[in-house]
Design a protein around this motif. Structure first.
Motif, PDB file in Angstrom:
ATOM      1  N   GLY A 216       0.839  -1.191   0.000  1.00 12.14           N
ATOM      2  CA  GLY A 216       0.000   0.000   0.000  1.00 12.14           C
ATOM      3  C   GLY A 216       0.868   1.232   0.000  1.00 12.14           C
ATOM      4  O   GLY A 216       2.094   1.129  -0.034  1.00 12.14           O
ATOM      5  N   PRO A 217       0.250   2.415   0.018  1.00 13.27           N
ATOM      6  CA  PRO A 217       1.042   3.634   0.095  1.00 13.27           C
ATOM      7  C   PRO A 217       1.872   3.600   1.379  1.00 13.27           C
ATOM      8  O   PRO A 217       1.403   3.073   2.388  1.00 13.27           O
ATOM      9  CB  PRO A 217      -0.011   4.742   0.148  1.00 13.27           C
ATOM     10  N   PRO A 218       3.062   4.162   1.373  1.00 13.58           N
ATOM     11  CA  PRO A 218       3.981   4.012   2.500  1.00 13.58           C
ATOM     12  C   PRO A 218       3.365   4.408   3.840  1.00 13.58           C
ATOM     13  O   PRO A 218       3.461   3.654   4.814  1.00 13.58           O
ATOM     14  CB  PRO A 218       5.134   4.941   2.135  1.00 13.58           C
ATOM     15  N   LEU A 219       2.709   5.568   3.886  1.00 15.00           N
ATOM     16  CA  LEU A 219       2.193   6.030   5.171  1.00 15.00           C
ATOM     17  C   LEU A 219       1.072   5.132   5.679  1.00 15.00           C
ATOM     18  O   LEU A 219       0.949   4.869   6.860  1.00 15.00           O
ATOM     19  CB  LEU A 219       1.704   7.474   5.047  1.00 15.00           C
ATOM     20  N   GLU A 220       0.290   4.655   4.720  1.00 13.13           N
ATOM     21  CA  GLU A 220      -0.816   3.757   5.047  1.00 13.13           C
ATOM     22  C   GLU A 220      -0.278   2.511   5.744  1.00 13.13           C
ATOM     23  O   GLU A 220      -0.778   2.078   6.782  1.00 13.13           O
ATOM     24  CB  GLU A 220      -1.537   3.403   3.737  1.00 13.13           C
ATOM     25  N   VAL A 221       0.761   1.960   5.147  1.00 16.94           N
ATOM     26  CA  VAL A 221       1.353   0.743   5.712  1.00 16.94           C
ATOM     27  C   VAL A 221       1.988   1.041   7.070  1.00 16.94           C
ATOM     28  O   VAL A 221       1.877   0.264   8.014  1.00 16.94           O
ATOM     29  CB  VAL A 221       2.404   0.157   4.745  1.00 16.94           C
ATOM     30  N   TYR A 222       2.591   2.234   7.155  1.00 15.94           N
ATOM     31  CA  TYR A 222       3.226   2.618   8.413  1.00 15.94           C
ATOM     32  C   TYR A 222       2.174   2.767   9.511  1.00 15.94           C
ATOM     33  O   TYR A 222       2.357   2.301  10.629  1.00 15.94           O
ATOM     34  CB  TYR A 222       3.983   3.937   8.208  1.00 15.94           C
ATOM     35  N   ARG A 223       1.098   3.386   9.122  1.00 11.60           N
ATOM     36  CA  ARG A 223       0.091   3.662  10.157  1.00 11.60           C
ATOM     37  C   ARG A 223      -0.700   2.421  10.535  1.00 11.60           C
ATOM     38  O   ARG A 223      -1.091   2.247  11.677  1.00 11.60           O
ATOM     39  CB  ARG A 223      -0.879   4.729   9.645  1.00 11.60           C
ATOM     40  N   HIS A 224      -0.947   1.571   9.556  1.00 18.57           N
ATOM     41  CA  HIS A 224      -1.795   0.426   9.857  1.00 18.57           C
ATOM     42  C   HIS A 224      -1.091  -0.860   9.469  1.00 18.57           C
ATOM     43  O   HIS A 224      -1.460  -1.498   8.472  1.00 18.57           O
ATOM     44  CB  HIS A 224      -3.134   0.548   9.103  1.00 18.57           C
ATOM     45  N   PHE A 229       4.991  -8.447  12.101  1.00 19.53           N
ATOM     46  CA  PHE A 229       6.230  -8.336  11.326  1.00 19.53           C
ATOM     47  C   PHE A 229       6.361  -6.942  10.707  1.00 19.53           C
ATOM     48  O   PHE A 229       7.383  -6.276  10.855  1.00 19.53           O
ATOM     49  CB  PHE A 229       6.293  -9.395  10.223  1.00 19.53           C
ATOM     50  N   VAL A 230       5.312  -6.501  10.040  1.00 16.34           N
ATOM     51  CA  VAL A 230       5.342  -5.185   9.398  1.00 16.34           C
ATOM     52  C   VAL A 230       5.500  -4.106  10.463  1.00 16.34           C
ATOM     53  O   VAL A 230       6.275  -3.164  10.315  1.00 16.34           O
ATOM     54  CB  VAL A 230       4.070  -4.955   8.555  1.00 16.34           C
ATOM     55  N   ALA A 231       4.772  -4.277  11.554  1.00 13.21           N
ATOM     56  CA  ALA A 231       4.825  -3.297  12.628  1.00 13.21           C
ATOM     57  C   ALA A 231       6.243  -3.156  13.163  1.00 13.21           C
ATOM     58  O   ALA A 231       6.740  -2.055  13.402  1.00 13.21           O
ATOM     59  CB  ALA A 231       3.881  -3.719  13.754  1.00 13.21           C
ATOM     60  N   GLY A 232       6.912  -4.287  13.310  1.00 14.49           N
ATOM     61  CA  GLY A 232       8.263  -4.269  13.873  1.00 14.49           C
ATOM     62  C   GLY A 232       9.305  -3.863  12.842  1.00 14.49           C
ATOM     63  O   GLY A 232      10.408  -3.451  13.204  1.00 14.49           O
ATOM     64  N   PHE A 233       8.977  -3.987  11.561  1.00 18.12           N
ATOM     65  CA  PHE A 233       9.990  -3.731  10.529  1.00 18.12           C
ATOM     66  C   PHE A 233      10.061  -2.259  10.146  1.00 18.12           C
ATOM     67  O   PHE A 233      11.143  -1.710   9.945  1.00 18.12           O
ATOM     68  CB  PHE A 233       9.681  -4.580   9.300  1.00 18.12           C
ATOM     69  N   LEU A 234       8.919  -1.604  10.034  1.00 20.92           N
ATOM     70  CA  LEU A 234       8.924  -0.205   9.618  1.00 20.92           C
ATOM     71  C   LEU A 234       8.993   0.706  10.832  1.00 20.92           C
ATOM     72  O   LEU A 234       8.364   0.439  11.860  1.00 20.92           O
ATOM     73  CB  LEU A 234       7.661   0.112   8.812  1.00 20.92           C
ATOM     74  N   GLY A 235       9.682   1.786  10.720  1.00 24.28           N
ATOM     75  CA  GLY A 235       9.788   2.748  11.810  1.00 24.28           C
ATOM     76  C   GLY A 235      11.097   2.590  12.545  1.00 24.28           C
ATOM     77  O   GLY A 235      11.630   1.487  12.670  1.00 24.28           O
ATOM     78  N   SER A 236      11.646   3.728  13.003  1.00 22.53           N
ATOM     79  CA  SER A 236      12.928   3.683  13.704  1.00 22.53           C
ATOM     80  C   SER A 236      12.878   4.642  14.888  1.00 22.53           C
ATOM     81  O   SER A 236      12.668   5.831  14.684  1.00 22.53           O
ATOM     82  CB  SER A 236      14.039   4.090  12.737  1.00 22.53           C
ATOM     83  N   PRO A 237      13.036   4.199  16.098  1.00 20.68           N
ATOM     84  CA  PRO A 237      13.078   2.786  16.472  1.00 20.68           C
ATOM     85  C   PRO A 237      11.748   2.116  16.169  1.00 20.68           C
ATOM     86  O   PRO A 237      10.741   2.804  16.028  1.00 20.68           O
ATOM     87  CB  PRO A 237      13.326   2.821  17.990  1.00 20.68           C
ATOM     88  N   PRO A 238      11.750   0.768  16.053  1.00 19.33           N
ATOM     89  CA  PRO A 238      10.517   0.095  15.649  1.00 19.33           C
ATOM     90  C   PRO A 238       9.435   0.177  16.735  1.00 19.33           C
ATOM     91  O   PRO A 238       9.704   0.561  17.853  1.00 19.33           O
ATOM     92  CB  PRO A 238      10.957  -1.343  15.450  1.00 19.33           C
ATOM     93  N   MET A 239       8.233  -0.223  16.312  1.00 25.22           N
ATOM     94  CA  MET A 239       7.101  -0.225  17.234  1.00 25.22           C
ATOM     95  C   MET A 239       7.385  -1.126  18.436  1.00 25.22           C
ATOM     96  O   MET A 239       7.991  -2.189  18.308  1.00 25.22           O
ATOM     97  CB  MET A 239       5.858  -0.716  16.483  1.00 25.22           C
ATOM     98  N   ASN A 240       6.997  -0.665  19.614  1.00 25.31           N
ATOM     99  CA  ASN A 240       7.079  -1.510  20.802  1.00 25.31           C
ATOM    100  C   ASN A 240       5.956  -2.529  20.739  1.00 25.31           C
ATOM    101  O   ASN A 240       4.802  -2.181  20.497  1.00 25.31           O
ATOM    102  CB  ASN A 240       6.925  -0.672  22.062  1.00 25.31           C
TER     103      ASN A 240
END
Lengths: 356, 774
Positions: A216-224, A229-240
């Protein structure tokens, strides 16, 4: 330019299924970023599209036309490699013109086109040099020019920015984005770098273990994020991600999805609130400070390790207990299999604290 | 530490001083093991040791093939203390002139004056064939040795074949004309292919075998001034006669070359009536013939009766420290035990008359008439021997081969050419002896200055380094630096010593030698100063020109082919297949086989009649050439053979291929390059450095080809495979001209260095180094 379709594409090396029945559509002119950790199958997917590997199953279509049976040279696909793969004994001009030479384009025309491509990338002055005398960034541009000069139906970028230093990477990233807007090319870009993923693509595709986890669009994937796996992979530092132990269901009861893991991003936190972090490490990074510690479990958050980003200068000390709250929509819930569960629902207590 | 090492070395090398009462060891170089005479050699030795308590005889086998003569020379050149050795009579004069041999006459005279227990003298010249003893007398008439066995040249006759063709055995005083007419009646085309396959004659063709025809025709090999006289009518007539029999009348086959002696010839196959001229040595293998009856027969006579004699005899080199004992041992070898034994195994005619007349040699049990060998002795002659006879024999042999075997030049031309070339060699040898000697000190001085120069260079280097380091704060005298330097010296010393003593020194000496003429069996003090004449001589040396042409042709053909084949194999083997390691090993394997063994193997593969290659071609309906004997095919044969050992080059290419960036190949694939374009534009350029390496090492190896031609052709036919190093070896070790051999070595060095330089220079344009900026 062209559209690309992958249908149930599969490839295994011995028993290892590197690409596992992937379906993917890339529209004409789209810039799609394939992202995932090492060994997730993203490079293999690219090589399958290029024809450097043969799929075990599935179809590859360019503009609705099957190409998986064709030799790499007959697919009209250009690829830029991580190490650029320039021909070291040829001049820059000869390197860029090589695909045209193979296509039996006349000497005058191919040189003119090579010069034009070089101009576009700002390496017009380097044409007589050999790759060995160029910097990494310059080699990168030669590799791009060599791909560009053919006017292929689709570009495949295999981690082209991973060999250049951080500063140059930023520049090249912008360059790639501009290039895309200028020529409107269809681009499939592979990377393990999430900043590249977030910034470059009109769409990102997160891959793990040969399977598309989410797209999906990057922000969409980031937000939802669709799963842990996706939650832990995107974002720095990753999602807790805080996991709670669930009671086994009583025998005979109906199985129903139950929330097991609760996630929130380090930046989605405010000082003061119902939750408590036992601080064991403070990392001041300049533009922000990272606070590491143990979340003391409460009704909403299971106990566990977490990292929280706070504005610089916050007076938090090691060994103290720090109370915090969460921004609205901050919570993500995942079931026992790691799948995201609907939209997060704030409890009353949570609502109250966020308002405060 | 170095001093200690040097002392230990000296102690190990220096011969222990002989204590009184200690055992005396006589070292004897013998060829008898090769000819099965070892048993009798040992029996005679035991007798000798019993008669001389305190003396032990150590027998050293020199083997007996072509190279064995050189082994004797190597021993003499290397000052290895040999007390008794065999030599071939054709080399006697050369050795005598070089002062290599001890005059044994005084010892024999003393033995003649002594009486044994039976009252008979210990030695009596009359016990030996006088014609034979003359072969080992010096100009003063003194004896320098005693015979082992000898053999006059005769004809071998297939009696059954003659009978089948309705011909009676010829009389003992038959003539050339009778031989010719009988041969004509015997020669037939049995299988109707238009080519004769049953011959009247099988003619041997080395100089010793050709000379009887010349003598019979009233010709001579040398004139009164001991210069070659093959251009005289008698010799030319004989050459023309043989040429006619072989090539015009085609009643003689040419299968009996020297190189063919070990294979089954036409005579053994029952396809030839007369085989010769040849010595008694063939009896050894012909005794196995069961299909027909054969016998010995004197050679036919021309204007007169004549034959040649081959002989090996035992003599005493100057390296002995016990000449009297050595002379006594020589007498023992020429005595009844050994001589009867040799007669029994059929090794040749015993030099001892009693043993030759004995029924052991003239054996009534055999169907053959051994007496023939004794009856022809009156007309028997040795080849004339002069100082450089080995070279003269080679030169004339090559020319005669060109005429008689290859039929390329007329008899007149052959006689003239052989005489001219041989006399030039003789004149040169005489001129050498007129030159002043080079002071021996020069060689010592040269070696010393090389050692000192090298030492000074090292010291200067070390000092410069220390000065450089002095600028670095704290580094100049740190204990770590000093200890590191000591360690460096410990590791450097063995190499430095080896380099100076074994490489730089000898190289410098060879450069000086290239300006002199020197026989390696003499001391360095005997070297004669020739100056640049040695190099000027190259311009007129036809053999050198031929040899250069042969070697260059070989290099031009072999080097690119080797590269292509090695690269092709490497490409084939650069695949991740199961068992590919084994395949690579198999292709590499021939490379580690000794070139001598390879040579022997390929001689069998390439043999014209019974070779594997021609056998294979024949089943495909093709007639292969006589690879090693056809002048047009001999160099290509070596090229073909060289492809057998491209394993090392293949390995280097393979390493290059494995270092190739696969992404570049993939990029090219995506860019639309087919297999050929990928090879041409990606693989080949990437292999530039290894290609360059293989090209230069290949060129050097091509110019140094030696072992295979040495084993397989000895330079023949004619000089068609006289590769440069083979010629160098001939000059240095067969003709004993180490000076000219050194000249050749330096010229060879200059040629290869120049070629390597040209290749290196040009490589800037076609070799790209990965990561390089060019």
């Amino acid at each position: 330019m062209a559209s690309l379709s992958l249908r149930r594409l599969a490839k295994a090396f011995e028993v290892n299924r590197v690409v596992d029945a992937i379906d993917l559509e890339v529209a004409d002119g789209e810039f799609v970023v394939l992202v995932g950790p090492s060994g997730c199958g993203k490079s293999t997917l690219l090589r399958l599209i290029a024809g450097l590997e043969q799929p075990d199953d599935g179809e590859i279509l360019l503009d609705g036309e099957r190409v998986d049976g064709r030799a790499p040279g007959d697919r009209d696909v250009a690829m830029v490699f991580q190490n650029y793969a320039l021909y070291p004994h040829m001049t820059v001009l000869a390197n860029i013109a090589f695909p045209l030479r193979m296509a039996k384009v006349g000497k005058a025309e191919r040189e003119a086109r090579a010069r034009e491509a070089a101009q576009q990338l700002g390496i017009g002055a380097l044409l007589a040099r050999k790759p060995g005398s160029l910097s990494g960034g310059q080699q990168q541009r030669v590799a791009l020019a060599r791909a560009l000069v053919r006017r292929p139906r689709i570009f495949l970028f295999d981690e082209p920015l991973s060999n250049v230093d951080a500063k140059l990477r930023n520049e090249m990233r912008a360059e790639l984005a501009r290039l895309h807007t200028r020529i409107g090319a269809t681009i499939l870009h592979v990377t393990h770098d999430q900043v590249e993923a977030m910034t470059l693509g009109t769409r990102i595709v997160v891959l793990d273990r040969g399977v598309v986890q989410q797209q999906g669009p990057p922000l969409e994937v980031y937000r939802h994020p669709a799963n842990t796996f996706v939650a832990g992979f995107l974002g720095s530092p990753p999602m807790n991600l805080l996991r709670r132990e669930l009671e086994p269901l009583p025998p005979g009861s109906m199985p129903e999805p139950r929330v097991q893991t609760v996630g929130f991003r380090p930046h989605e936190v405010v000082a003061g609130g119902p939750h408590v972090l036992e601080v064991d490490l403070v990392e001041p990074l300049g533009q922000e400070t990272l606070v590491h510690g143990q979340v003391l479990g409460d009704e909403l958050l299971p106990a566990g390790e977490a990292v929280i980003a706070v504005p610089p200068g916050s007076a938090i000390e090691r060994g103290t207990k720090w109370s915090f709250g969460l921004k609205p929509d901050a919570l993500h819930h995942f079931d026992e299999s790691g799948r995201g569960v609907g939209f997060p629902v704030l409890t009353e207590a949570e609502e109250a604290s966020s308002e405060a | 530490m170095m001093l200690g090492l040097a002392l230990a070395l000296l102690a190990a090398v220096a011969p222990a001083a002989q204590e009184p009462g200690e055992e005396i060891v006589l070292r004897v170089m013998t060829h008898e093991r090769w000819f099965a005479g070892w048993e009798y050699m040992e029996a005679a030795t035991r007798e000798f040791e019993a008669e001389h308590p305190g003396v032990r005889v150590e027998l050293i086998s020199s083997a007996g093939g072509g190279g064995s003569r050189d082994k004797v020379k190597f021993a003499l050149a290397g000052d290895i203390p040999i007390d008794v050795t065999w030599i071939d009579v054709t080399e006697f004069s050369a050795f005598l002139d070089e002062g290599v041999l001890v005059d044994l006459q005084p010892y024999f005279d003393a033995a003649a004056a002594e009486r044994g227990p039976d009252g008979a003298p210990q030695f009596d010249e009359a016990d030996y064939w006088p014609q034979i003893l003359n072969g080992m007398r010096g100009p003063n008439g003194h004896l320098y040795g005693l015979p082992s066995t000898f053999t006059p040249y005769v004809m071998y006759v297939n009696k059954s074949l003659l009978a089948r063709e309705g011909l009676a055995m010829p009389s003992d005083d038959w003539t050339w004309q009778q031989m010719e007419s009988m041969a004509r009646q015997v020669t037939r085309d049995l299988d109707g292919d238009g080519e004769p396959d049953q011959f009247g004659l099988s003619l041997t063709q080395w100089l010793q075998a050709i000379s009887p025809w010349i003598w019979q025709n009233g010709g001579r090999l040398v004139d009164e001034e001991r210069r070659v006289a093959l251009d005289e009518a008698g010799a030319v007539g004989a050459i023309a006669f043989l040429q006619r029999l072989l090539h015009e009348d085609r009643i003689a086959s040419d299968d009996a070359t020297f190189a063919n002696q070990l294979s089954v010839g036409l005579f053994q196959a029952g396809k030839v009536a007369f085989y010769g001229p040849v010595g008694f040595w063939e009896t050894y293998r012909f005794r196995e013939i069961e299909d027909f009856e054969w016998d010995y027969h004197p050679l036919p006579r021309g204007e007169e009766a004549a034959t040649a004699v081959a002989m090996r005899f035992y003599c005493v080199p100057r390296t002995t420290r016990h000449p009297e004992l050595a002379a006594a041992y020589v007498r023992k070898l020429a005595g009844p035990t050994m001589q009867r034994g040799l007669a029994e195994i059929g090794n040749g005619v015993p030099g001892l008359i009693a043993a030759a007349r004995d029924t052991v040699f003239v054996d009534p049990e055999t169907p053959q008439r051994e007496e023939v060998f004794l009856e022809v002795l009156d007309g028997a002659r040795f080849l004339p021997v002069d100082v450089n006879w080995a070279e003269v024999q080679d030169i004339t042999g090559a020319v005669l081969e060109e005429a008689i075997l290859l039929n390329r030049i007329s008899a007149e031309e052959a006689g003239r050419k052989a005489s001219e070339l041989a006399n030039a060699s003789i004149d040169r040898q005489r001129a050498v002896l007129a030159q002043p000697k080079v002071p021996r000190g020069w060689f010592l001085l040269l070696q010393l200055s090389v050692a000192l120069g090298f030492g000074a260079m090292l010291v200067a280097r070390v000092l410069a380094q220390r000065r450089g380091r002095a600028g670095v704060v704290g580094a100049a005298n740190s204990p770590l630096a000093a200890s590191e330097e000591r360690t460096a010296w410990v590791f450097l010393t063995p190499w430095a010593l080896g380099f100076v003593l074994l490489l730089a020194g000898p190289a410098a000496v060879s450069l000086l030698l290239s300006l002199t003429e020197w026989s390696p069996v003499q001391t360095l003090g005997e070297a004669r100063w020739m100056g640049l004449d040695q190099y000027a001589r190259l311009a007129a040396d036809e053999t050198f020109h031929k040899s250069l042409a042969v070697t260059t042709t070989y290099a031009i053909l072999a080097v690119p082919l080797q590269l292509a084949v090695a690269l092709g194999l490497a490409l084939l083997l650069d695949r991740p297949l199961r068992g590919i390691g084994t395949a690579r090993t198999l292709f590499y394997l021939p490379t580690i086989v000794s070139p001598v063994i390879l040579g022997a193997m390929w001689r069998w593969i390439l043999d014209g009649d019974q070779g594997l290659l021609n056998g294979g071609l024949a089943t495909a309906g093709l007639a292969g050439p006589d690879w090693l004997k056809d002048p047009n095919w001999v160099v290509p044969s070596f090229v073909l053979m060289s492809l057998w050992t491209v394993g090392a080059q293949m390995l280097v290419f393979l390493a290059g291929l494995q270092g190739l960036d696969r992404r570049q190949l993939e990029a090219a694939q995506l860019d639309g390059a087919g297999a050929w374009s990928r090879f041409r534009f990606v693989i080949l350029p990437a292999l530039g450095p290894v290609l360059l390496f293989n090209l230069i090492t290949g060129l050097i190896a091509a110019f140094q080809l030696f072992a295979q031609p040495f084993v397989m052709t000895q330079g023949g036919p004619g000089n068609e495979s006289r590769f440069l190093v083979l010629y160098l070896y001939d000059q240095g070790f067969r003709f004993l001209r180490m000076g000219y051999a050194s000249t050749l070595a330096w010229v060879l060095f200059a040629i290869t260095a120049a070629l390597a330089l040209v290749v290196l220079r040009s490589s800037k344009r076609w070799v790209h180094y990965a990561g390089g900026a060019r």
